[in-house]
Enzyme design. Structure first.
Site, short mmCIF file in Angstrom:
data_model
loop_
_atom_site.label_atom_id
_atom_site.label_comp_id
_atom_site.label_asym_id
_atom_site.label_seq_id
_atom_site.Cartn_x
_atom_site.Cartn_y
_atom_site.Cartn_z
N THR A 143 0.82 -1.21 0.00
CA THR A 143 0.00 0.00 0.00
C THR A 143 0.86 1.26 0.00
OG1 THR A 143 -1.52 1.27 1.38
CG2 THR A 143 -0.11 -0.26 2.53
N GLU A 145 0.30 3.59 1.94
CA GLU A 145 0.28 4.12 3.31
C GLU A 145 1.62 3.93 4.03
OE1 GLU A 145 -3.13 3.51 5.69
OE2 GLU A 145 -4.50 3.64 4.00
N TYR A 168 -1.86 -0.39 11.00
CA TYR A 168 -2.01 -1.07 9.71
C TYR A 168 -0.79 -0.79 8.82
CZ TYR A 168 -3.34 -1.56 4.79
OH TYR A 168 -3.34 -1.87 3.44
N SER A 169 -0.47 0.49 8.63
CA SER A 169 0.61 0.80 7.68
C SER A 169 1.95 0.34 8.23
CB SER A 169 0.62 2.28 7.31
OG SER A 169 0.64 3.11 8.43
N ASN A 198 -8.21 1.90 -3.51
CA ASN A 198 -9.06 1.27 -4.54
C ASN A 198 -10.53 1.50 -4.21
OD1 ASN A 198 -7.45 -1.72 -5.77
ND2 ASN A 198 -6.46 0.08 -4.97
#
Ligand code: NAD
Ligand code: DAU
Length: 362
Positions: A143, A145, A168-169, A198
């Site tokens: 990603t 991110e 998450y990142s 997306n």
């Protein structure tokens, strides 16, 4: 890479393990590969968490080259057995915990799946492909991110330093580093891509666009975080799947490719566009759904702006988005309006109960 490669036992067929194939992006990748490459064996490996749904693939699940494996990537023994049983030649790795808000509530779930799960897969591939790594590819989907947050100017390049801000990142950044480490240390053939936001059909309605489509249909509040001026670069999911196909087949070993939509929107502008398009499609009065917009408390550690510079994949592999945002958003809204049962199943959790029952004795 050629579709088939020569070994001491003759020409070997590609058997590709696509992880997370029952999720949003994974289901588009599985569909594309199953339809485009009937000569490949496509193995969709998925644990069917809340985000995984085999309904996403019901149009192609009877294809002779499609196979489903209900396996958790935390289960190293099951991965080992799957590689042996199916002669897995390549991996396209999408399985992950993917929602930033959930990572703030339960960071460890993200460490387990995104970091340890990825290392499990790398370990299995390392063992099984040790005879000749040059014949196998490990493609890791990541990603934008991982690069952190941009100010008003500038873009993320493949060379931008990692600076993740959410659990998450951070977990995706860690997994990217492990892929790199396995390449440098064991000389496995790897490739990584880092994509922007997306949107499209089969997107789980916890993320901004599908959540707001669902709430507009149901006339529920639209919770805009903070001042609503956060910016994301949106890409239609089928264009991401096409980029993944291209990188898998033509990407250069050891390289990273950024994928983006050249399509930046401030959240509040995007939400207003969504409201206007939906009012028109639902035959509601102009401005009706905008009244549902409700500013709420901000997401902690909220990244201000993401924007990808996708020049490298464009110049080197000839990829660019094929769908404009207006077309993609319209197609996405139409899909949700004609698939209300899918929406109801995933929001009610009915499909999860079904799968829990279906698989409990396997
Ligand atoms: P998703 O949450 O819709 O799907 C994830 C899939 O992984 C689900 O089918 C789930 O069941 C499966 N999964 C989760 N944990 C698992 C485990 N332990 N073992 C096996 N399967 C497991 O995610 P998505 O939005 O489709 O994202 C797919 C990948 O693309 C992720 O790696 C994500 O980081 C990356 N990505 C997503 C976006 C985006 O905008 N959605 C953008 C860039 C990159
Ligand atoms: O950039 C790629 C990433 O995009 C992927 O790696 C992630 O898996 C994917 O979830 C997505 O992350 P975001 O955090 O950008 O997506 P999300 O849809 O959660 O939020 C988009 C923007 O909208 C973000 O600025 C937060 C805001 N938002 C989100 C939700 C769910 C709201 O204002 N209200 C909401 O209810």
């Amino acid at each position: 890479m050629s579709d088939f490669f020569n070994t001491s036992i003759g020409y070997m067929k590609k058997n590709i393990l696509i992880t997370g194939g029952a999720g949003f992006i994974g289901s588009h990748v599985v569909r594309l590969f199953v339809q485009k490459y009937p000569e490949y064996g496509i193995y969709n490996l998925d644990a069917l968490t809340y985000a995984g749904n085999l309904e996403n693939l019901k149009d192609i699940d009877q294809s002779p080259n499609y196979h489903f494996l209900k396996i958790n990537i935390l289960d190293a023994d099951a991965l080992d057995a799957a590689f042996d049983a199916h002669g897995i030649t390549d991996v396209v790795h999408l399985a992950a915990e993917s929602h930033v808000d959930r990572s703030i509530v339960s960071p460890l779930d993200f460490v387990y799946t995104n970091v340890i799960g990825t290392v499990n897969l790398l370990n299995t591939a390392r063992k099984k492909w040790a005879a000749d790594y040059s014949k196998h590819r490990f493609y890791h989907i990541s990603t934008d991110e991982v690069y952190g947050s941009l100010g008003a100017e500038g873009f993320f390049l493949e060379t931008t330093a990692y600076d993740p801000n959410s659990p998450y990142s951070a977990s995706k950044a860690a997994s990217d580093h492990f892929v790199r480490a396995y390449r440098e240390t064991y000389h496995m053939q790897t490739v990584v891509s880092n994509c922007s936001n997306n949107y499209g059909p089969y997107h789980f309605p916890e993320k901004l666009i599908p959540l707001f489509i669902n709430n507009i249909i149901e006339e529920k509040p639209l919770p805009v975080y903070g001042d609503g001026l956060y910016t994301r670069d949106w890409l239609f999911v089928k264009d991401h799947a096409l980029a993944i196909d291209l990188i898998f087949h033509q990407g250069v070993d050891g390289e990273t490719y950024n994928i983006g939509g050249f399509n930046e929107w401030k959240n509040i502008d995007l939400v207003k566009l969504l409201c206007a398009q939906m009012d028109e499609k639902l035959g509601r009065a102009k401005g009706y759904s905008e009244k549902l917009i409700t500013y709420v408390k901000d997401r902690p550690g909220h990244d201000r702006r993401y924007a990808i510079d996708a020049t490298k994949i464009n110049k080197e592999l000839g990829w660019k988005p094929t769908v404009t945002f207006e077309q993609g958003l319209s197609e996405t809204i139409d899909w949700y309006l004609s698939n209300k049962e899918w929406l109801q199943n995933v929001t009610s959790g009915a499909y999860q109960n079904y799968y829990n029952g279906m698989y409990q004795n396997r």
